[in-house]
Design a protein around this motif. Structure first.
Motif, PDB file in Angstrom:
ATOM      1  N   VAL A 369       0.747  -1.193   0.097  1.00  0.00           N
ATOM      2  CA  VAL A 369      -0.127   0.177  -0.071  1.00  0.00           C
ATOM      3  C   VAL A 369       0.813   1.250  -0.104  1.00  0.00           C
ATOM      4  N   LEU A 370       1.846   1.397   0.852  1.00  0.00           N
ATOM      5  CA  LEU A 370       2.712   2.180   0.981  1.00  0.00           C
ATOM      6  C   LEU A 370       4.213   1.875   0.980  1.00  0.00           C
ATOM      7  N   PRO A 371       4.932   1.998   0.204  1.00  0.00           N
ATOM      8  CA  PRO A 371       6.270   1.360   0.243  1.00  0.00           C
ATOM      9  C   PRO A 371       7.244   2.193   0.800  1.00  0.00           C
ATOM     10  N   GLY A 372       7.927   1.150   1.850  1.00  0.00           N
ATOM     11  CA  GLY A 372       8.780   1.736   2.752  1.00  0.00           C
ATOM     12  C   GLY A 372       7.998   2.300   3.997  1.00  0.00           C
ATOM     13  N   VAL A 373       6.707   1.983   4.298  1.00  0.00           N
ATOM     14  CA  VAL A 373       6.048   2.544   5.267  1.00  0.00           C
ATOM     15  C   VAL A 373       6.608   1.782   6.679  1.00  0.00           C
ATOM     16  N   ARG A 374       6.886   2.534   7.856  1.00  0.00           N
ATOM     17  CA  ARG A 374       7.834   2.078   8.866  1.00  0.00           C
ATOM     18  C   ARG A 374       6.480   1.119   9.729  1.00  0.00           C
ATOM     19  N   LEU A 375       6.667  -0.032   9.869  1.00  0.00           N
ATOM     20  CA  LEU A 375       5.738  -0.743  10.916  1.00  0.00           C
ATOM     21  C   LEU A 375       6.389  -0.902  12.243  1.00  0.00           C
ATOM     22  N   VAL A 376       5.653  -0.161  13.184  1.00  0.00           N
ATOM     23  CA  VAL A 376       6.415  -0.227  14.438  1.00  0.00           C
ATOM     24  C   VAL A 376       5.456  -1.021  15.287  1.00  0.00           C
ATOM     25  N   THR A 377       5.895  -2.096  15.350  1.00  0.00           N
ATOM     26  CA  THR A 377       5.011  -3.158  16.250  1.00  0.00           C
ATOM     27  C   THR A 377       5.528  -3.348  17.620  1.00  0.00           C
ATOM     28  N   THR A 391       4.442   4.569  10.674  1.00  0.00           N
ATOM     29  CA  THR A 391       5.046   5.713  10.707  1.00  0.00           C
ATOM     30  C   THR A 391       5.549   6.270   9.159  1.00  0.00           C
ATOM     31  N   ALA A 392       5.262   7.131   8.695  1.00  0.00           N
ATOM     32  CA  ALA A 392       5.638   7.306   7.141  1.00  0.00           C
ATOM     33  C   ALA A 392       7.233   6.991   6.968  1.00  0.00           C
ATOM     34  N   PRO A 393       7.418   6.899   5.742  1.00  0.00           N
ATOM     35  CA  PRO A 393       8.951   6.734   5.163  1.00  0.00           C
ATOM     36  C   PRO A 393       9.466   8.096   5.267  1.00  0.00           C
ATOM     37  N   VAL A 394      10.554   8.330   5.585  1.00  0.00           N
ATOM     38  CA  VAL A 394      11.214   9.786   6.166  1.00  0.00           C
ATOM     39  C   VAL A 394      10.575  10.801   4.903  1.00  0.00           C
ATOM     40  N   GLY A 395       9.843  11.747   5.555  1.00  0.00           N
ATOM     41  CA  GLY A 395       9.624  12.949   4.589  1.00  0.00           C
ATOM     42  C   GLY A 395       8.325  12.583   3.839  1.00  0.00           C
ATOM     43  N   GLN A 396       7.668  11.471   4.216  1.00  0.00           N
ATOM     44  CA  GLN A 396       6.458  11.325   3.341  1.00  0.00           C
ATOM     45  C   GLN A 396       5.069  11.353   4.211  1.00  0.00           C
ATOM     46  N   GLU A 397       4.870  12.250   5.106  1.00  0.00           N
ATOM     47  CA  GLU A 397       3.968  12.188   5.863  1.00  0.00           C
ATOM     48  C   GLU A 397       2.584  12.523   5.127  1.00  0.00           C
ATOM     49  N   ASP A 398       2.432  13.096   4.094  1.00  0.00           N
ATOM     50  CA  ASP A 398       1.329  13.452   3.377  1.00  0.00           C
ATOM     51  C   ASP A 398       0.734  12.203   2.897  1.00  0.00           C
ATOM     52  N   ALA A 399       1.837  11.406   2.296  1.00  0.00           N
ATOM     53  CA  ALA A 399       1.559   9.994   1.513  1.00  0.00           C
ATOM     54  C   ALA A 399       1.040   9.152   2.503  1.00  0.00           C
ATOM     55  N   LEU A 400       1.486   9.273   3.964  1.00  0.00           N
ATOM     56  CA  LEU A 400       1.000   8.295   4.951  1.00  0.00           C
ATOM     57  C   LEU A 400      -0.315   8.814   5.132  1.00  0.00           C
ATOM     58  N   ARG A 401      -0.794  10.032   5.183  1.00  0.00           N
ATOM     59  CA  ARG A 401      -2.220  10.589   5.559  1.00  0.00           C
ATOM     60  C   ARG A 401      -3.129  10.027   4.421  1.00  0.00           C
ATOM     61  N   ALA A 402      -2.652  10.187   3.247  1.00  0.00           N
ATOM     62  CA  ALA A 402      -3.455   9.744   2.051  1.00  0.00           C
ATOM     63  C   ALA A 402      -3.951   8.051   2.222  1.00  0.00           C
ATOM     64  N   ALA A 403      -2.781   7.454   2.553  1.00  0.00           N
ATOM     65  CA  ALA A 403      -2.877   6.036   2.388  1.00  0.00           C
ATOM     66  C   ALA A 403      -3.592   5.281   3.753  1.00  0.00           C
ATOM     67  N   ALA A 404      -3.740   6.057   4.666  1.00  0.00           N
ATOM     68  CA  ALA A 404      -4.179   5.908   5.998  1.00  0.00           C
ATOM     69  C   ALA A 404      -5.424   4.745   6.172  1.00  0.00           C
ATOM     70  N   PRO A 405      -6.463   5.237   5.302  1.00  0.00           N
ATOM     71  CA  PRO A 405      -7.584   4.356   5.288  1.00  0.00           C
ATOM     72  C   PRO A 405      -7.300   2.952   4.422  1.00  0.00           C
ATOM     73  N   GLU A 406      -6.386   2.810   3.663  1.00  0.00           N
ATOM     74  CA  GLU A 406      -6.237   1.564   2.773  1.00  0.00           C
ATOM     75  C   GLU A 406      -5.176   0.844   3.750  1.00  0.00           C
ATOM     76  N   LEU A 407      -4.442   1.310   4.453  1.00  0.00           N
ATOM     77  CA  LEU A 407      -3.348   0.799   5.689  1.00  0.00           C
ATOM     78  C   LEU A 407      -4.282   0.095   6.523  1.00  0.00           C
ATOM     79  N   THR A 408      -5.193   0.803   7.235  1.00  0.00           N
ATOM     80  CA  THR A 408      -6.002   0.385   8.288  1.00  0.00           C
ATOM     81  C   THR A 408      -6.677  -0.361   7.904  1.00  0.00           C
TER      82      THR A 408
END
Ligand code: 2HG
Ligand code: ZN
Length: 469
Positions: A369-377, A391-408
């Motif tokens: 869904v979001l390549p490089g997303v940091r999975l903090v388990t 947590t977003a890949p470094v510098g990709q906070e907007d991408a994390l926000r956009a992908a959040a529904p799909e990640l969840t």
């Protein structure tokens, strides 16, 4: 209408008991994560149960919602007003009285605003233990831990908050007070009303006081941090710990490498006790009264685990400073991740047998869904309850926000398919209501709606939490 209500509230509560100005309101309207922000006409800060009842009655008469709030440490926006109509936040933090400590019946009667750490200290003062233990115990309050049925790091031994609640005092949505402060171990008188309010997140009434169980004190501890090759080893090691330590096993927590890296980066003084980096770490603690016995149990369990190849490395705490240094590596994760940047939180449980497979399946799904997303388990592996916080890949906070529904959706679908729950110990709050509605049977939702409308027919108690507003 709102000016009239605020004036009436001021009349009841006085200036100390009411916050109604813009800047002063702000801290009550934004949750700990900073992502859930709401609005309110005022914050009522009653000091007694009668005042709570009066606030609830006044709001009910005006059709204004009441949003109970405790120590402000919730993670799902359950205590942050955010719905279409007007709200008043009801902060219980001035209700801080410990009404009774009874070491004969082993109970304590405390008001909703008592801070968990103060409750633990009061129990200690009479040679007892109140065993709920959380990273946020310096701020979390009794009303909050009861209303969310909080978990924490000693659930493995003592159960959830629910298991420690004997009786409650609750202000109902119409302003009546239910005096259910019974200190009884046995009470088979029909429906369990007490337990109905536990975990209801203030949607059925306002918990103003509770009778809680105390347990025998366990002043001695044996603590170790172990490095693990994989999650399967953590699950297998739980078996060894149970065999060797039986009922003194209190804590068995997991910390993934990404989580440890955040702690090392952001928590002052935190340091990795091992020379070599490993993918997983486990924190084990035994508690009891006989230090020699605890040390022997821990040694026995770890010895067996090393022999089986479950443990790559281990450090056993030799004193309280070292114990605290190991605990920081676990309890510092939440704050460290907040410092790192925005995250998408998940608090899920699975039957422990399938835990390792589920974790293994999750990583590639999320990466797709979001390549490089940091999975903090990390989290409470002994309870099958892990936090998969992204947590977003470094510098990709907007991408994390956009992908959040799909990640969840990916996390929750995986968890549901494997027989788990999408909220283990943080409740549904406001942020998980939609996900819960989508993944829960009509029968179960019907029962929940029936309870809500029977007790709160006007829908004014914390609307939008637990069920859609
Ligand atoms: C913990 O286990 C808490 O540390 C907080 O439940 C988890 O911040 C979180 O998501
Ligand atoms: Zn947790």
């Amino acid at each position: 209408m709102s000016a009239g209500l605020v004036a009436a509230l001021r009349e009841v509560l006085g200036d100390r008991g009411l916050v109604a100005d813009g800047d002063d309101l702000e801290p009550y309207l934004r949750d700990w994560t900073g992502t859930v922000v709401g609005t309110a006409l005022a914050v009522a800060r009653p000091a007694t149960t009668d005042e709570v009842a009066e606030v609830v009655r006044l709001c009910a008469a005006e059709g204004v919602a009441v949003v109970p709030q405790g120590g402000h440490t919730g993670l799902n926006g359950g205590a942050t007003p955010r719905h279409d109509g007007p709200s008043v936040v009801l902060s219980l933090t001035r209700m801080r009285r410990i009404r009774d400590v009874d070491p004969v019946s082993d109970t304590v009667t405390v008001e909703a605003g008592v801070v968990l750490a103060d409750l633990q200290e009061a129990a200690q003062g009479v040679g007892r233990l109140f065993p709920v233990s959380l990273g946020s115990e310096g701020s979390a309050t009794v009303g909050g831990i009861v209303s969310t049925n909080a978990g924490g790091t000693a659930v493995l031994r003592y159960g959830m908050t629910r298991d420690l609640v004997l009786g409650l005092e609750v202000v109902l949505p119409d302003g009546r007070v239910w005096h259910g402060l019974r200190a009884l171990r046995k009470d088979n008188t029909g429906y369990d009303l007490t337990q109905l309010f536990v975990g209801a997140e203030g949607t059925l009434g306002v918990v103003t006081a509770a009778v809680l169980r105390l347990l025998p004190a366990t002043p001695r501890r044996a603590t170790a941090l172990v490095a693990l090759p994989d999650v399967g080893s953590a699950v297998a090691l739980l078996g060894r710990l149970r065999e060797h330590a039986a009922e003194s096993l209190t804590t068995w927590e997991l910390v993934g490498r990404q989580a440890l890296d955040l702690v090392l980066a952001h928590v002052p003084g935190a340091r990795d006790p091992f020379a070599q980096a490993r993918p997983w770490y486990g924190l084990v603690e035994l508690a009891g009264v006989d230090q020699g016995a605890l040390d022997a149990q821990l040694e026995g369990a770890l010895g067996a685990a090393v022999e089986e190849g479950l443990v790559a490395d281990a450090v056993v705490a030799t004193g309280s400073a070292q114990r605290a240094a190991l605990w920081v590596l676990r309890e510092g994760v939440s704050e460290a991740q907040r410092v790192e940047g925005p995250s998408v939180k998940h608090d899920v449980t699975l039957p422990i047998t399938g835990l390792a497979d589920a974790v293994a399946a999750l990583a590639p799904r999320l990466d797709a869904v979001l390549p490089g997303v940091r999975l903090v388990t990390y989290g409470h592996v002994g309870d099958g309850n892990l936090h998969h916080n992204l947590t977003a890949p470094v510098g990709q906070e907007d991408a994390l926000r956009a992908a959040a529904p799909e990640l969840t959706a990916a996390v929750y679908d995986e968890v549901i398919a494997r027989g788990g729950s999408i909220s283990a110990e943080h409740g549904l709050g406001r942020t998980k209501v939609g996900a819960h509605q989508q993944r829960t049977s009509e029968v179960e939702l019907d029962l929940m709606r029936a309870v809500k409308s029977a007790i709160d027919p006007a829908g004014l108690m914390n609307p939008g939490a637990v069920l859609p507003g």
